[in-house]
Scaffold this motif. Structure first.
Motif, short mmCIF file in Angstrom:
data_model
loop_
_atom_site.label_atom_id
_atom_site.label_comp_id
_atom_site.label_asym_id
_atom_site.label_seq_id
_atom_site.Cartn_x
_atom_site.Cartn_y
_atom_site.Cartn_z
N LEU A 30 0.88 -1.23 0.09
CA LEU A 30 -0.12 0.07 0.00
C LEU A 30 0.85 1.30 -0.01
O LEU A 30 0.37 2.28 -0.27
N ALA A 31 2.19 1.01 0.40
CA ALA A 31 3.00 2.12 0.34
C ALA A 31 4.35 1.97 -0.25
O ALA A 31 5.43 1.69 0.31
N PRO A 32 4.14 1.68 -1.59
CA PRO A 32 5.49 1.18 -2.19
C PRO A 32 6.90 2.21 -2.26
O PRO A 32 6.38 3.43 -2.22
N GLY A 33 7.98 1.79 -1.99
CA GLY A 33 9.14 2.63 -1.94
C GLY A 33 9.11 3.22 -0.70
O GLY A 33 9.95 4.39 -0.37
N ARG A 34 8.29 3.06 0.47
CA ARG A 34 8.42 3.83 1.59
C ARG A 34 8.65 3.02 2.77
O ARG A 34 8.32 3.31 3.87
N ASP A 35 9.67 2.09 2.58
CA ASP A 35 10.09 1.24 3.59
C ASP A 35 10.59 1.69 5.11
O ASP A 35 10.55 1.54 6.18
N GLY A 36 11.25 3.19 4.57
CA GLY A 36 11.85 3.95 5.54
C GLY A 36 10.68 4.52 6.62
O GLY A 36 10.66 4.47 7.80
N ALA A 37 9.64 4.93 5.95
CA ALA A 37 8.60 5.53 6.71
C ALA A 37 7.65 4.52 7.42
O ALA A 37 7.29 4.52 8.51
N LEU A 38 7.76 3.30 6.79
CA LEU A 38 6.95 2.20 7.55
C LEU A 38 7.82 1.78 8.75
O LEU A 38 7.29 1.57 9.76
N ALA A 39 8.98 1.59 8.60
CA ALA A 39 9.89 1.47 9.88
C ALA A 39 9.76 2.50 10.74
O ALA A 39 9.62 1.88 12.08
N ALA A 40 9.71 3.57 10.50
CA ALA A 40 9.32 4.79 11.44
C ALA A 40 8.13 4.51 12.00
O ALA A 40 7.67 4.87 13.45
N ILE A 41 7.17 4.33 11.57
CA ILE A 41 5.68 4.29 12.04
C ILE A 41 5.44 2.87 12.90
O ILE A 41 5.10 2.85 13.77
N VAL A 42 6.53 1.75 12.60
CA VAL A 42 6.32 0.49 13.50
C VAL A 42 6.78 1.03 14.87
O VAL A 42 6.56 0.66 15.84
#
Length: 211
Positions: A106-118
């Protein structure tokens, strides 16, 4: 005689059940329609924050309050309480892991943002757990429930009108959109501040204490 403690009791089980069910529903709602995927059509879900991430950060916060209450009911205190709270929060994150893996799409290319959210969500949940345990020094007190509910609503809702980054809901949207450094610092400020303030307080609790 050594007192036994349950990592997951009835109170916590209800919180986990709600977490898994409602995060699952939110993930299904967040998936764009087949036509939008086929035609690569931009959707509101992909240009903003998918519903799943809002539900995720909201329900992990509620889980934190629930595990804090469970810890008080079992009269956990000091280091035992802190370790138990951390394990229960991590168990909640583990329950969400399959959803998070799928949500990457759902958020391709945003792995850094996903890690920050977790990381942010973990800190929020743990800080809520410590707050709940500190407030519930009188397990079953209605005043404690009111205080926790007021804090939760104020933290999640009030900042949205002025400084959205201070709310976990606003922080999720901002992080997915590519937050500036200042906004990212604001997003983490409250949960980190709560952890630093509450950790010594919970460590200082003693068995059977009534304050």
């Amino acid at each position: 005689m050594t007192r036994s403690y349950a990592l997951v009791n009835r109170t916590v089980w209800r919180s986990y059940f709600a977490l898994v069910v409602f995060c699952g529903v939110a993930l299904v709602v967040s998936v764009p329609g087949a036509r939008a995927v086929r035609d690569l059509t931009p959707s509101a879900f992909l240009t903003g924050a998918p519903t799943f991430f809002y539900a995720y950060v909201l329900l992990l916060g509620l889980l934190g309050l629930g595990v804090g209450t469970a810890s008080a009911e079992q009269d956990e205190w000091g280091r035992r309480a802190v370790i138990s709270l951390a394990l229960r929060v991590l168990l909640g994150q583990l329950a969400c892991a399959p959803y998070l893996l799928f949500a990457r799409a759902l958020a391709p290319g945003r792995d850094g943002a996903l890690a920050a959210i977790v990381i942010l969500t973990t800190l929020v949940s743990l800080s809520h757990a410590l707050l709940s345990r500190a407030i519930e020094r009188w397990p079953g007190s209605s005043a404690g429930f009111v205080a926790k509910s007021a804090f939760f609503l104020s933290y999640y809702i009030v900042p949205l009108a002025t400084l959205p980054a201070l709310s976990p809901l606003g922080a999720v949207r901002i992080l997915l959109a590519g937050a500036a450094t200042a906004e990212a610092v604001l997003a983490f400020a409250i949960p980190v501040g709560l952890l630093l303030a509450l950790l010594p307080l919970v460590l200082a609790l003693r068995g059977g204490e009534r304050a």
